[in-house]
Design a protein around this motif. Structure first.
Motif, PDB file in Angstrom:
ATOM      1  N   LYS A 246       0.833  -1.206   0.000  1.00  0.00           N
ATOM      2  CA  LYS A 246       0.000   0.000   0.000  1.00  0.00           C
ATOM      3  C   LYS A 246       0.869   1.259   0.000  1.00  0.00           C
ATOM      4  CE  LYS A 246      -3.592   2.399   2.628  1.00  0.00           C
ATOM      5  NZ  LYS A 246      -4.451   2.365   3.853  1.00  0.00           N
ATOM      6  N   PHE A 247       1.903   1.270   0.839  1.00  0.00           N
ATOM      7  CA  PHE A 247       2.801   2.428   0.903  1.00  0.00           C
ATOM      8  C   PHE A 247       3.566   2.607  -0.413  1.00  0.00           C
ATOM      9  CE2 PHE A 247       2.135   2.398   5.491  1.00  0.00           C
ATOM     10  CZ  PHE A 247       2.235   3.738   5.802  1.00  0.00           C
ATOM     11  N   MET A 248       3.990   1.494  -1.005  1.00  0.00           N
ATOM     12  CA  MET A 248       4.703   1.565  -2.279  1.00  0.00           C
ATOM     13  C   MET A 248       3.806   2.148  -3.370  1.00  0.00           C
ATOM     14  SD  MET A 248       7.844   0.562  -1.968  1.00  0.00           S
ATOM     15  CE  MET A 248       8.322   0.139  -3.639  1.00  0.00           C
ATOM     16  N   ASN A 249       2.538   1.751  -3.371  1.00  0.00           N
ATOM     17  CA  ASN A 249       1.590   2.282  -4.362  1.00  0.00           C
ATOM     18  C   ASN A 249       1.361   3.775  -4.170  1.00  0.00           C
ATOM     19  OD1 ASN A 249       1.204  -0.163  -5.659  1.00  0.00           O
ATOM     20  ND2 ASN A 249      -0.545  -0.748  -4.392  1.00  0.00           N
ATOM     21  N   ILE A 250       1.331   4.205  -2.911  1.00  0.00           N
ATOM     22  CA  ILE A 250       1.168   5.636  -2.624  1.00  0.00           C
ATOM     23  C   ILE A 250       2.364   6.414  -3.166  1.00  0.00           C
ATOM     24  CG2 ILE A 250       1.128   7.366  -0.785  1.00  0.00           C
ATOM     25  CD1 ILE A 250      -0.500   5.347   0.886  1.00  0.00           C
ATOM     26  N   ALA A 251       3.566   5.900  -2.918  1.00  0.00           N
ATOM     27  CA  ALA A 251       4.782   6.571  -3.398  1.00  0.00           C
ATOM     28  C   ALA A 251       4.795   6.629  -4.922  1.00  0.00           C
ATOM     29  CB  ALA A 251       6.010   5.842  -2.887  1.00  0.00           C
ATOM     30  N   LYS A 252       4.394   5.532  -5.562  1.00  0.00           N
ATOM     31  CA  LYS A 252       4.354   5.504  -7.027  1.00  0.00           C
ATOM     32  C   LYS A 252       3.348   6.520  -7.564  1.00  0.00           C
ATOM     33  CE  LYS A 252       3.675   2.414 -10.980  1.00  0.00           C
ATOM     34  NZ  LYS A 252       2.756   3.338 -11.679  1.00  0.00           N
ATOM     35  N   SER A 253       2.187   6.598  -6.909  1.00  0.00           N
ATOM     36  CA  SER A 253       1.163   7.544  -7.345  1.00  0.00           C
ATOM     37  C   SER A 253       1.652   8.987  -7.237  1.00  0.00           C
ATOM     38  CB  SER A 253      -0.103   7.353  -6.500  1.00  0.00           C
ATOM     39  OG  SER A 253      -1.080   8.312  -6.831  1.00  0.00           O
ATOM     40  N   GLU A 254       2.349   9.303  -6.146  1.00  0.00           N
ATOM     41  CA  GLU A 254       2.844  10.662  -5.946  1.00  0.00           C
ATOM     42  C   GLU A 254       3.990  10.977  -6.913  1.00  0.00           C
ATOM     43  OE1 GLU A 254       1.047  12.586  -2.532  1.00  0.00           O
ATOM     44  OE2 GLU A 254       0.591  12.078  -4.606  1.00  0.00           O
ATOM     45  N   THR A 255       4.804   9.969  -7.216  1.00  0.00           N
ATOM     46  CA  THR A 255       5.866  10.163  -8.209  1.00  0.00           C
ATOM     47  C   THR A 255       5.261  10.441  -9.588  1.00  0.00           C
ATOM     48  OG1 THR A 255       7.313   8.653  -6.982  1.00  0.00           O
ATOM     49  CG2 THR A 255       7.909   9.129  -9.268  1.00  0.00           C
TER      50      THR A 255
END
Length: 258
Positions: A65-74
């Protein structure tokens, strides 16, 4: 001499006023840009700290979930950067549209599914596609519609109703995106497609609370102009906003001009 002095004085006053306005817009833009980029950067740093700490190594679902959040913000930061570069190229006539006959149904279905999944509030789409195709650059048309849908959700009430319709006239494919959101004042409708306008508008009115520095609608306007098309906005504050896009058909005359 008196008349000349008066004319020169008035001209100087107007010039000073214009320079002050440009300076204010730059200041507002810089503040809004920093604010808009600060949030995703802070989120990415927070995710990085969590991953480095090892606290979620034993919790794969939370880690994912955290990785997906980081990817979305990138992706969000990359999108902002690409918009700035694209607008610059469009303004300098250095970007060509790769126009073909584009199927509208798959583009719109993909976008509606994406925004329903990512929205933080209930979003309902009503779709009516009388025109099934448009003569456009597929990638840029996708980005245009994505911007308009994103704005409809961002500047909305608790529940969002978005109507997307298409039709065809003798010369144009006509696309409309209408929402039941906060609406746009008559004054802002006159300048809404100008670059950085939202940054200045945000200082005039903070009630919406949406971030951004006014590249989205300028990007939309520039892309539609690059298609030799037109875009109009119709809105009533507190009731609705509707954007209407006119894209020229791929007529024999167009093919001859190419």
């Amino acid at each position: 001499m008196t008349s000349l002095t008066i004319v020169c004085t008035v001209y100087q006053i107007k010039l000073i006023f214009k320079l002050n306005k440009i300076s204010q817009i730059r200041e507002d833009f810089s503040y809004a840009m920093i604010h808009d980029m600060k949030t995703p950067l802070s989120t990415i740093m927070m995710v990085q700290d969590m991953l480095e700490s090892g606290r979620i190594d034993s919790k794969p679902e939370i880690k994912k979930k955290f990785m997906n959040i980081a990817k979305s913000e990138t992706d969000h930061l990359l999108t902002l950067t690409n918009k700035i570069l694209t607008i610059s190229k469009l303004e300098n006539h250095k970007l060509e549209m790769n126009k073909t006959e584009v199927e509208l149904t798959p583009i719109i279905e993909t976008l509606t599914d994406k925004f329903k999944a990512k929205a933080q509030k209930p979003v309902n789409f009503t779709i009516s596609l009388q025109a099934k195709t448009a003569y456009a650059d597929k990638d840029y048309l996708d980005e245009v519609l994505s911007n308009l849908i994103d704005n409809a959700i961002k500047y909305s009430k608790e529940s969002v109703e978005i109507h997307i319709t298409t039709e065809e006239s003798e010369r144009y494919t006509i696309l409309k995106v209408r929402d039941n959101g906060l609406g746009i004042s008559e004054a802002d409708q006159k300048v809404i497609f100008q670059k950085y306008e939202r940054a200045a508008a945000a200082k005039r009115s903070r009630r919406n609370g949406a971030s951004g520095f006014g590249l989205g609608l300028n990007f939309v306007d520039q892309v539609i102009k690059a298609h030799e098309g037109r875009i109009f906005v119709n809105s009533t504050e507190g009731e609705f906003t509707e954007f209407t896009i006119y894209l020229p058909l791929d007529t024999p005359n167009n093919r001859h001009n190419r």
